[in-house]
Write an enzyme that holds these catalytic residues in place. Structure first.
Site, PDB file in Angstrom:
ATOM      1  N   GLY A   1       0.827  -1.205   0.000  1.00  0.00           N
ATOM      2  CA  GLY A   1       0.000   0.000   0.000  1.00  0.00           C
ATOM      3  C   GLY A   1       0.862   1.255   0.000  1.00  0.00           C
ATOM      4  O   GLY A   1       1.952   1.251   0.563  1.00  0.00           O
TER       5      GLY A   1
ATOM      6  N   GLY B   1       6.356  -2.564   3.252  1.00  0.00           N
ATOM      7  CA  GLY B   1       5.859  -2.799   4.610  1.00  0.00           C
ATOM      8  C   GLY B   1       6.285  -4.168   5.114  1.00  0.00           C
ATOM      9  O   GLY B   1       7.102  -4.843   4.478  1.00  0.00           O
TER      10      GLY B   1
ATOM     11  N   GLY C   1       4.859  -7.034   5.121  1.00  0.00           N
ATOM     12  CA  GLY C   1       4.612  -8.149   4.212  1.00  0.00           C
ATOM     13  C   GLY C   1       5.731  -8.260   3.184  1.00  0.00           C
ATOM     14  O   GLY C   1       6.326  -9.336   3.007  1.00  0.00           O
TER      15      GLY C   1
ATOM     16  N   THR D   1       5.014   2.348   6.141  1.00  0.00           N
ATOM     17  CA  THR D   1       3.619   1.943   6.318  1.00  0.00           C
ATOM     18  C   THR D   1       2.938   2.873   7.320  1.00  0.00           C
ATOM     19  O   THR D   1       3.564   3.302   8.291  1.00  0.00           O
ATOM     20  CB  THR D   1       3.464   0.497   6.837  1.00  0.00           C
ATOM     21  OG1 THR D   1       2.095   0.282   7.209  1.00  0.00           O
ATOM     22  CG2 THR D   1       4.322   0.186   8.052  1.00  0.00           C
ATOM     23  N   ILE D   2       1.665   3.138   7.085  1.00  0.00           N
ATOM     24  CA  ILE D   2       0.910   3.928   8.058  1.00  0.00           C
ATOM     25  C   ILE D   2       0.536   3.074   9.270  1.00  0.00           C
ATOM     26  O   ILE D   2       0.087   3.595  10.274  1.00  0.00           O
ATOM     27  CB  ILE D   2      -0.381   4.526   7.443  1.00  0.00           C
ATOM     28  CG1 ILE D   2      -1.385   3.434   7.060  1.00  0.00           C
ATOM     29  CG2 ILE D   2      -0.064   5.396   6.242  1.00  0.00           C
ATOM     30  CD1 ILE D   2      -2.788   3.955   6.802  1.00  0.00           C
ATOM     31  N   ASP D   3       0.700   1.739   9.154  1.00  0.00           N
ATOM     32  CA  ASP D   3       0.272   0.849  10.239  1.00  0.00           C
ATOM     33  C   ASP D   3       1.282   0.796  11.394  1.00  0.00           C
ATOM     34  O   ASP D   3       0.917   0.404  12.509  1.00  0.00           O
ATOM     35  CB  ASP D   3       0.054  -0.580   9.706  1.00  0.00           C
ATOM     36  CG  ASP D   3      -0.955  -0.635   8.567  1.00  0.00           C
ATOM     37  OD1 ASP D   3      -1.767   0.303   8.455  1.00  0.00           O
ATOM     38  OD2 ASP D   3      -0.932  -1.608   7.791  1.00  0.00           O
TER      39      ASP D   3
ATOM     40  N   GLN E   1      -5.973   8.736   5.024  1.00  0.00           N
ATOM     41  CA  GLN E   1      -4.857   8.467   5.957  1.00  0.00           C
ATOM     42  C   GLN E   1      -3.555   8.183   5.218  1.00  0.00           C
ATOM     43  O   GLN E   1      -2.480   8.285   5.786  1.00  0.00           O
ATOM     44  CB  GLN E   1      -5.210   7.270   6.860  1.00  0.00           C
ATOM     45  CG  GLN E   1      -6.352   7.579   7.806  1.00  0.00           C
ATOM     46  CD  GLN E   1      -7.014   6.329   8.354  1.00  0.00           C
ATOM     47  OE1 GLN E   1      -6.610   5.810   9.378  1.00  0.00           O
ATOM     48  NE2 GLN E   1      -8.043   5.845   7.677  1.00  0.00           N
TER      49      GLN E   1
HETATM   50  O1  F6P Z   1      -1.418  -1.545   5.218  1.00  0.00           O
HETATM   51  C1  F6P Z   1      -1.866  -0.285   4.868  1.00  0.00           C
HETATM   52  C2  F6P Z   1      -3.371  -0.226   4.790  1.00  0.00           C
HETATM   53  O2  F6P Z   1      -3.743   1.112   4.517  1.00  0.00           O
HETATM   54  C3  F6P Z   1      -4.113  -0.748   6.025  1.00  0.00           C
HETATM   55  O3  F6P Z   1      -4.083   0.151   7.099  1.00  0.00           O
HETATM   56  C4  F6P Z   1      -5.475  -1.024   5.453  1.00  0.00           C
HETATM   57  O4  F6P Z   1      -6.154  -2.020   6.179  1.00  0.00           O
HETATM   58  C5  F6P Z   1      -5.170  -1.508   4.061  1.00  0.00           C
HETATM   59  O5  F6P Z   1      -3.863  -1.046   3.742  1.00  0.00           O
HETATM   60  C6  F6P Z   1      -6.131  -1.045   3.021  1.00  0.00           C
HETATM   61  O6  F6P Z   1      -5.789  -1.635   1.822  1.00  0.00           O
HETATM   62  P1  F6P Z   1      -6.515  -1.272   0.439  1.00  0.00           P
HETATM   63  O7  F6P Z   1      -5.946   0.022  -0.035  1.00  0.00           O
HETATM   64  O8  F6P Z   1      -6.139  -2.413  -0.444  1.00  0.00           O
HETATM   65  O9  F6P Z   1      -7.972  -1.167   0.715  1.00  0.00           O
END
Ligand code: F6P
Length: 362
Positions: free
Chosen positions: A13, A116, A118, A141-143, A270
């Site tokens: 992401g 990130g 992964g 990563t924002i996580d 975000q």
């Molecule tokens: O890992 C980053 C993230 O933004 C998570 O916080 C979120 O659950 C996921 O990716 C959303 O993914 P997508 O953009 O595929 O909906």
């Protein structure tokens, strides 16, 4: 200084700060008189024949745009060729060979992989792909769920995005004497909700790492000195017997207790927003550390910041430092994860400030 050819690839992401770190790497390469190419669309672009690349120079990547969110290299699209899609059709090993060949064709001395947990776990597991070059990883990563580093690129900007979003919500919440249940991203790590919640002075913060009791939450909100505010809910929380979006579940419980409320989903906002100063400093620190690691002939390493010290650690140390769990998308692959630990200082601060954070660390 020996001439080198460096590749940069962003995977997973996106988040704000990717362009800053790419630009700072390009700057460092230009000063060293190294060539630098960007691989477009992550592994999908790398697998194309020929690979989708762009020469990165001062001209091709304007310095003045480096603070903008997104990645000028892109991170792939739905239906892209990547580890997940290859695993789905049982062709992971052929895919790995394809990536290795594609990197050989590019004749890179080093690849800087910005990803990130992964992507970094996959790089650790399938290190053979990168055996012909130096692999340097940069965590983003924002996580904030990457073990071994105090910060990841994109996190601080995501917190700022949530703060700005909640600042606006609070104005309308006050007008209507009601509460907003704000659902943050973060997967199963509560760092984003915890940091943003403390920053805005939420009345409650619910994160996956801490068990909570809905009745106690309701009691807490009823006892608040205000009749409006924010309940910050991480997307990873669950309530036994309830299904659906966590914010909706909490909202229903508040409705049942006659507490006026609305839900709000900031979603991918975000991952956007102009990169905040601390993320730009992190980007500069990681770019500098990555380029020095290339000069020192390091490989299979990741840049980290620990107690304000920038350095590299091996991908093996990164992997072993976290809690290893099955990759949700790829059978047989483990990822290394970081969570909010019981000694996280923000938990204590939140409690001291009268914020409801739940009952017990899981
Ligand atoms: O890992 C980053 C993230 O933004 C998570 O916080 C979120 O659950 C996921 O990716 C959303 O993914 P997508 O953009 O595929 O909906």
């Amino acid at each position: 200084m020996a001439h080198k050819k460096i590749g940069i690839m962003t995977t997973g992401g996106d988040c704000s700060g990717l362009n800053t770190v790419i630009q700072r790497i390009v700057d460092g390469c230009v000063r060293r008189k190294w060539d630098v190419v960007g691989i477009k669309d992550g592994t999908d672009g790398l697998c194309c024949t020929p690979a989708k690349t762009v020469d990165l120079t001062d001209e091709s990547f304007p310095f003045a745009s480096a603070h903008l969110a997104g990645s000028i290299l892109s991170n792939g699209h739905a239906g892209a060729e990547n580890f997940i899609s290859a695993a789905r059709v049982g062709k992971l090993s052929a895919f790995n060979k394809k990536l290795k060949k594609a990197l050989q064709n590019l004749k890179l001395d080093a690849l800087i992989l910005i990803g990130g947990n992964g992507s970094l776990s996959l790089a650790h597991m399938y290190r053979e792909i990168y055996s012909d070059l130096q692999l340097i990883a940069i965590p983003k990563t924002i996580d904030m769920d990457v073990p071994s580093t105090d910060k990841t690129i994109g996190f601080d900007t995501a917190v700022q995005q949530l703060v700005s979003y909640c600042d606006q919500l609070l104005l309308t919440a006050r007008s209507h004497h009601r509460w907003f249940v704000v659902q943050t991203m973060g997967r199963d790590c509560g760092e984003l909700a915890l940091n943003a919640g403390v920053a805005i002075g939420a009345d409650a913060i619910l994160i996956p790492e801490i068990k909570f009791d809905v009745n106690n939450l309701v009691k807490h909100i009823k006892q608040s000195k205000r009749d409006y505010g924010i309940i910050m809910v991480s997307e990873g929380i669950s309530i036994r017997g309830h299904s659906g979006k966590p914010a909706d579940m909490i909202s229903r419980a508040l409705n049942n207790a006659n507490i006026p409320n609305r839900t709000a989903f900031p979603e991918h906002i975000q991952r956007a927003g102009d990169t905040v100063a601390s993320d730009r400093i992190l980007a500069a620190g990681f770019a500098d550390t990555a380029l020095k690691a290339i000069e020192n002939n390091e490989t299979y390493v990741m840049t980290v910041v620990q107690n304000d010290e920038y350095k590299t650690i091996s991908l093996t140390d990164f992997f072993n430092a976290g809690k290893q769990q099955k990759d949700p998308h790829i059978k047989g692959v483990m990822t290394s994860n970081r969570y909010v630990e019981p000694d996280n200082i923000l938990l204590q601060i939140a409690t001291d400030m009268g914020i409801y954070i739940g009952e017990k660390h899981k």
